[in-house]
Enzyme design. Structure first.
Site, PDB file in Angstrom:
ATOM      1  CB  ALA A   1      -0.905  -0.002   1.227  1.00  0.00           C
ATOM      2  CB  ALA A   2       4.367   1.812  -0.607  1.00  0.00           C
TER       3      ALA A   2
ATOM      4  NE  ARG B   1     -49.380  26.628  26.243  1.00  0.00           N
ATOM      5  CZ  ARG B   1     -50.027  25.498  26.037  1.00  0.00           C
ATOM      6  NH1 ARG B   1     -49.457  24.524  25.365  1.00  0.00           N
ATOM      7  NH2 ARG B   1     -51.247  25.343  26.489  1.00  0.00           N
TER       8      ARG B   1
ATOM      9  CB  ALA C   1     -45.544  17.036  15.277  1.00  0.00           C
TER      10      ALA C   1
ATOM     11  CG  ASP D   1      -3.992  -1.489  -6.319  1.00  0.00           C
ATOM     12  OD1 ASP D   1      -3.774  -2.683  -5.989  1.00  0.00           O
ATOM     13  OD2 ASP D   1      -3.494  -0.962  -7.328  1.00  0.00           O
TER      14      ASP D   1
ATOM     15  NE  ARG E   1      -2.422   4.209 -14.090  1.00  0.00           N
ATOM     16  CZ  ARG E   1      -2.711   2.925 -14.326  1.00  0.00           C
ATOM     17  NH1 ARG E   1      -3.680   2.612 -15.162  1.00  0.00           N
ATOM     18  NH2 ARG E   1      -2.043   1.967 -13.718  1.00  0.00           N
TER      19      ARG E   1
END
Ligand code: UD1
Ligand code: CA
Length: 451
Positions: free
Chosen positions: A9-10, A422, A362, A105, A15
């Site tokens: 994986a180096a 409220r 709700a 890859d 591309r």
């Protein structure tokens, strides 16, 4: 049989045209390196060595996040796949089991295929994984004579006759570790790329009277990813495979092509997944749950019989107990929702714990963030939270309590209590009519002035 994995994986992956190292580009929400690691892990390896180079710290971090036992070796200059494998030698000093070389890859090798390679290793010194390519392109070619693998020739070095071979090299190789490192030591770089090719070990082995063979698998498994186009093809292939697996395992996908999986999505049997559902990493859905259309889930656990969506969002840390209901435009994050509890419409519930058989009205919001810190909301069993309640955390609502619609709850509510927070309603008799008459008269006056 004892196995050591060596995962290459180096490379930068030029591309890919990316700042991110190639092996960290994701498929199904996980770096392709993690897919390769997961494939190798099914052989239960004693050692896993990852050869990192380009952006090695990032590669090491991603690898360790998946498996903290992995060892990382550095290949500072990428001089070829043989040179890369040689870097693992010191980590495997004294180890005399088999080595399996995988590529970061090449993420789709199936466990069954690796098992067939291990099987072939009983009769041969070197086992290479090959495949019949529809378009051999730039892959290395496997030269086979009388059923035995003679050598591998890289595309760049192939004669036209060799380039016409369809049997290609996946890159995956298995051999006894000491033998592999001995062969690699003999590899030179006198070739078109000026690189040390791992593939040369086959010809070298044969010259020394060792046996080599190719195990073949379907091309879909060996797909090597070198560009973004190939990445998108790989993602599509991954999705297709996961959809097929899910339906074969007893999951109903109403419109399979519109459901997106992550590498670790788990769907229990008799789950029903409607159209356009997206699973991010870390999702487990148990038997019989239903995920309705256009829902987005990640890092969550949904228990049996729960119904989620349509248009729901479950974020990391969400735990839904059995028979819960999460309805449209509801977002849940880092929250445990108890059995039978319903949050059916237009709500945000975050950093919360809700008991069983509660109903969240709700438009309810847990106000969990004060601008600096996050705080918790606790709601008990059989609670009724009135519509449009703002729960200003930290706050708790006891069992069997209620909140009035439109309340802003800033203090804890005792079990069984009704909390209303409220403005009190006032009523002015006849006032609406008077007000409207006044406004209409003003408008008429203005229209007259303007002509
Ligand atoms: C390689 C094989 C080719 C095979 C193909 C399959 C060789 C010489 N060729 O070619 O036969 O058909 O894979 O996909 O092995 N890497 C390093 N260090 C290096 C060079 C490569 O870690 O110095 C890593 C890369 O990051 C990559 C993998 O090895 O993950 C393969 O390298 P890449 O350059 O993509 O090889 P290919 O040219 O595709
Ligand atoms: Ca490649």
């Amino acid at each position: 049989m004892s196995i050591a994995l060596i995962i290459l994986a180096a490379g930068k992956g030029t591309r890919m045209k990316s700042d991110l190292p190639k092996v960290l580009h994701e498929i199904g929400g996980a770096p392709m390196l993690v897919h390769a690691m997961a494939a190798g892990r099914t052989l239960d390896p004693d050692h896993t060595v990852i050869v990192a180079g380009h952006e090695a710290d990032a590669v090491a971090k991603a690898a360790r996040a998946h498996d903290e036992t992995v060892r990382i070796v550095l290949q500072e200059e990428q001089m070829g796949t043989a040179h890369a494998v040689a870097k693992a030698r010191s980590e495997l000093a004294g180890y005399d089991g088999d080595a399996l070389v995988l590529y970061g890859d090449t993420p789709f090798i199936r466990p069954e295929t690796l098992e067939r390679m291990a099987e072939a290793r009983r009769a041969h010194d070197v086992v290479v994984l090959g495949f019949e390519a529809a378009d051999p392109g730039r892959y290395g070619r496997l030269v086979v004579a009388d059923g035995a693998l003679e050598r591998i020739v890289e595309f760049k070095d192939a004669t036209p006759h060799e380039a016409a071979i369809n049997l290609c090299n996946s890159g995956v190789v298995m051999a006894p570790a000491p033998r592999l490192f001995d062969l690699i030591e003999q590899v030179g770089n006198d070739n078109a790329a000026g690189e040390y090719y791992l593939t040369d070990i086959v010809g070298l082995a044969r010259e020394q009277g060792l046996s080599a063979t190719a195990v073949t698998c379907d091309e879909s498994e060996t797909m090597g990813i070198n560009s973004r186009t190939e990445l998108s093809v790989a993602e599509a292939a991954f999705q297709a495979r996961r959809r097929a697996e899910a339906t074969e395992n007893g999951v109903t996908l109403v419109a399979p092509d519109t459901v997106h999986f992550a590498h670790d999505t788990y769907l229990g049997r008799d789950c029903l997944i409607e159209q356009n559902v997206i699973f991010g990493p870390g999702v487990t859905i148990e038997t019989g749950a239903r995920i309705r259309a256009f829902s987005h889930l990640e890092g969550c656990h949904v228990a049996r019989g729960a119904v989620v969506g349509p248009y729901a969002r479950l974020r990391p840390g969400t735990e839904l107990a059995e028979d819960t209901r999460i309805g449209n435009f509801v977002e849940v994050k880092q929250a445990q929702i108890g059995e039978g509890t319903k949050i059916n419409h237009l709500s945000y519930v975050g950093d919360a714990e809700i008991g069983r058989d509660s109903n969240i009205g709700a438009g309810t919001i847990t106000c969990n963030y004060d601008g600096v810190m996050k705080h918790e909301t606790r709601i008990g069993d059989r609670v009724f939270i009135g519509s449009d309640t703002m729960l200003v955390a930290p706050v708790s609502v006891g069992d069997d309590a209620m909140t009035g619609s439109g309340s802003v709850i800033t203090r804890d509510v005792a079990p069984g209590a009704l909390a209303v927070g409220r403005a009190r309603q006032v009523e002015k008799p006849g006032f609406a009519r008077k007000l409207l008459d006044l406004l209409r008269a003003r408008k008429a006056q203005r229209d007259k002035e303007r002509g």
